[in-house]
Design a protein around this motif. Structure first.
Motif, PDB file in Angstrom:
ATOM      1  N   GLY A   1       0.735  -1.144  -0.007  1.00 39.91           N
ATOM      2  CA  GLY A   1       0.062  -0.028  -0.051  1.00 39.91           C
ATOM      3  C   GLY A   1       0.833   1.373   0.103  1.00 39.91           C
ATOM      4  O   GLY A   1       0.662   2.041  -0.706  1.00 39.91           O
ATOM      5  N   HIS A   2       1.891   1.282   0.780  1.00 36.40           N
ATOM      6  CA  HIS A   2       2.740   2.625   1.009  1.00 36.40           C
ATOM      7  C   HIS A   2       3.418   2.883  -0.383  1.00 36.40           C
ATOM      8  O   HIS A   2       3.432   4.214  -0.828  1.00 36.40           O
ATOM      9  N   THR A   3       3.865   2.004  -1.093  1.00 38.87           N
ATOM     10  CA  THR A   3       4.319   2.307  -2.371  1.00 38.87           C
ATOM     11  C   THR A   3       3.503   2.854  -3.496  1.00 38.87           C
ATOM     12  O   THR A   3       3.817   3.487  -4.417  1.00 38.87           O
TER      13      THR A   3
ATOM     14  N   GLU B   1      12.461   4.410  -7.767  1.00 38.52           N
ATOM     15  CA  GLU B   1      13.714   4.002  -6.910  1.00 38.52           C
ATOM     16  C   GLU B   1      13.200   3.758  -5.738  1.00 38.52           C
ATOM     17  O   GLU B   1      13.738   2.806  -5.046  1.00 38.52           O
ATOM     18  N   HIS B   2      12.234   4.634  -5.215  1.00 36.31           N
ATOM     19  CA  HIS B   2      11.741   4.312  -3.870  1.00 36.31           C
ATOM     20  C   HIS B   2      10.995   3.217  -3.627  1.00 36.31           C
ATOM     21  O   HIS B   2      11.163   2.202  -2.606  1.00 36.31           O
ATOM     22  N   GLU B   3      10.379   2.494  -4.726  1.00 42.50           N
ATOM     23  CA  GLU B   3       9.776   1.421  -4.817  1.00 42.50           C
ATOM     24  C   GLU B   3      10.707   0.158  -4.768  1.00 42.50           C
ATOM     25  O   GLU B   3      10.525  -1.056  -4.092  1.00 42.50           O
TER      26      GLU B   3
ATOM     27  N   GLN C   1      13.621   0.234  -3.251  1.00 42.73           N
ATOM     28  CA  GLN C   1      14.130   0.189  -2.072  1.00 42.73           C
ATOM     29  C   GLN C   1      13.281  -0.445  -1.118  1.00 42.73           C
ATOM     30  O   GLN C   1      13.457  -1.449  -0.374  1.00 42.73           O
ATOM     31  N   HIS C   2      11.950  -0.311  -1.516  1.00 42.37           N
ATOM     32  CA  HIS C   2      10.858  -1.318  -0.603  1.00 42.37           C
ATOM     33  C   HIS C   2      10.784  -2.780  -1.085  1.00 42.37           C
ATOM     34  O   HIS C   2      10.759  -3.395  -0.390  1.00 42.37           O
ATOM     35  N   GLN C   3      10.955  -2.814  -2.408  1.00 45.93           N
ATOM     36  CA  GLN C   3      11.441  -4.475  -2.695  1.00 45.93           C
ATOM     37  C   GLN C   3      12.506  -4.979  -1.874  1.00 45.93           C
ATOM     38  O   GLN C   3      12.339  -6.203  -1.357  1.00 45.93           O
TER      39      GLN C   3
ATOM     40  N   ASN D   1       0.888   6.395   4.884  1.00 44.36           N
ATOM     41  CA  ASN D   1       2.127   7.201   4.993  1.00 44.36           C
ATOM     42  C   ASN D   1       2.964   6.791   6.035  1.00 44.36           C
ATOM     43  O   ASN D   1       2.786   5.819   6.865  1.00 44.36           O
ATOM     44  N   SER D   2       4.466   6.743   5.682  1.00 46.88           N
ATOM     45  CA  SER D   2       5.602   6.166   6.267  1.00 46.88           C
ATOM     46  C   SER D   2       5.817   7.053   7.473  1.00 46.88           C
ATOM     47  O   SER D   2       5.743   6.987   8.704  1.00 46.88           O
ATOM     48  N   TYR D   3       6.703   8.274   7.016  1.00 43.96           N
ATOM     49  CA  TYR D   3       7.173   9.268   7.887  1.00 43.96           C
ATOM     50  C   TYR D   3       7.214  10.717   7.661  1.00 43.96           C
ATOM     51  O   TYR D   3       7.962  11.415   8.208  1.00 43.96           O
TER      52      TYR D   3
HETATM   53 FE   LIG Z   1       9.039   4.638   1.821  1.00 48.12          FE
END
Ligand SMILES: [Fe+2]
Length: 454
Positions: free
Chosen positions: A55-57, A146-148, A150-152, A84-86
């Motif tokens: 969900g976050h991505t 790129e963020h996604e 990182q989440h992978q 939302n993360s932070y």
């Molecule tokens: Fe994140």
């Protein structure tokens, strides 16, 4: 007729469109073997339930739609809060340790949300080149992908913490070690250009993909290095087992004060995922439980900065600075600078053990001779993120390119370099600065030692 600028924007939007489809699909491939119950469990405060990552991505891309898609109506207040993360700038959110205390949104609802965002984004990207802010949007979309990625990688860490060998990972067999890698490489000091500077073509050889770097890798700037030596291979499980057997975890002399406190408070006796059975050290990974001796020629992983530092001191060495690590990884035989240990082309399966290799594990030392640096350092890219002594602080001249992404973490953390077996190939480069707190070890962190030249 389209101008050259419009044509360039159009080609970049096509590149982002293709990347969007492939990155989003891979996230779902990673979680595919999970059962529904696995998605919502939080096994420690530092990890997140897989449902949250899914969900976050998507939430991240929804913030782009909210800002740039006229008339876009957000999907749900609850989802904005939960995913939302932070980011203070995006409003209230659930506290990180509580992500596993809710069963709603359900996994089905989260997947529906993800599909909704994908549908919206696909239409949005198809028309992005007509947007007056197309350049800015394309940059944010690349950042979101790129963020996604990182989440992978975080998903792999978190699934390992959640299930480890109970997870049915599609594991491929590792390549054989073909070279005995030992000793230290001698690296000449002097002025070194630390950090990312786009060199050569703005597109990498593979996939016609434009170069990308985070703001924290920039600007490239000169630092002075003394001559130094750095190990040609990461510290192995076999090496680390010697430290354990020599009573390393029982001897305060090797530890920073914070490290010794942690050892006693948490009763650390070995890296995370090491277990003692009948007096024998065993390592649990995605493939099962193995005697540590059988894995002696593989890089040690799941060690904290505190443990890496203690080992280095015990071994009469030290950890490298990030500038030393980067120089060892990028200096060519002609003393010029390359983007990767082997040259300028993006990583592939013959050069480093990254996510695409499909090992779900570190590989034996000496199994990627084609990925070695000009100075003979092996496996600097892939396998394990390598701890350095450097504090994660901005480079001189740093300019934030995205609020609350990298710059809000510039205190108290240490830099790690090189990527791990869970890092996607196109996500890593030699200038990449990852960062974690000194005591953290659920991520795939290892190290190699350095020392001053004699
Ligand atoms: Fe994140």
């Amino acid at each position: 007729m389209a101008s050259p600028i419009q044509m360039a924007t159009e080609s970049r939007s096509q590149e982002i469109s293709a990347l969007y489809q492939s990155v989003r699909a891979r996230t779902l491939e990673i979680v595919a073997p999970l059962e529904i119950e696995d998605y919502v469990i939080q096994t420690a405060e530092f990890m997140s339930p897989p449902r949250w990552h899914i969900g976050h991505t998507s939430w991240f891309f929804e913030t782009v739609l909210q800002k740039y898609q006229p008339g876009y109506k957000h999907y749900s207040d609850d989802f904005l809060f939960y995913f939302n993360s932070y980011y203070e700038g995006f409003g209230a959110r659930i506290e990180r340790p509580k992500r596993g205390t809710r069963s709603r949104p359900t996994v089905a609802e989260t997947k529906k949300y993800r599909a909704h965002i994908d549908e919206q984004m696909t239409q949005f990207i198809a028309r992005v080149s007509e947007h007056k802010d197309a350049d800015e949007i394309l940059k944010i979309l690349r950042l979101g992908l790129e963020h996604e990625m990182q989440h992978q990688e975080l998903l792999v860490y978190d699934i390992k913490h959640l299930l480890c060998d109970q997870f049915d990972a599609p594991i491929k067999s590792p390549p054989p070690s073909v070279e005995n890698v030992s000793g230290m490489a001698e690296i000449e000091g002097g002025l070194f250009e630390l950090g990312y500077a786009a060199t050569g073509s703005s597109r990498s050889v593979r996939e016609g993909l434009s170069h990308f770097a985070w703001d924290n890798e920039k600007p490239a700037h000169k630092v002075f290095l003394e001559d130094f030596q750095i190990e040609r291979a990461p510290v192995s499980n076999g090496d680390y087992l010697e430290f354990i057997k020599a009573g390393g975890y029982q001897d305060f002399r090797w530890w920073h004060s914070a490290g010794w406190t942690q050892v006693k408070d948490d009763n650390w006796q070995a890296p995370l995922y090491w277990e003692q059975h009948d007096g024998q050290w065993m390592i649990r990974d995605f493939a099962g439980l193995h005697p540590a001796e059988d894995k002696s020629n593989e890089p040690v992983s799941h060690v904290s900065f505190l443990e890496a530092s203690a080992y280095a001191k015990w071994a009469g060495k030290r950890l490298p600075t990030e500038a030393e690590w980067e120089k060892a990884a990028t200096v060519s035989s002609e003393n010029t600078r390359k983007n990767f240990p082997w040259g300028d082309t993006v990583a592939d399966e013959s050069r480093g053990n990254l996510f695409e290799n499909g090992l779900w594990s570190v590989a034996p030392i000496g199994s990627f001779p084609e990925g070695q640096s000009a100075k003979g350092c092996h496996q600097m890219i892939g396998d394990v993120w390598e701890w350095t002594t450097s504090d994660y602080v901005p480079y001189p001249g740093f300019k934030s390119e995205f609020d609350e992404y990298n710059d809000k973490w510039f205190v108290g953390q240490k830099v790690l370099r090189g990527g791990s077996f869970a890092t996607p190939q196109i996500h890593i480069r030699a200038t990449y600065r990852n960062f974690f707190y000194p005591h953290e070890r659920w991520m795939i962190g290892g190290f190699r030692c350095a020392k001053d030249s004699d």
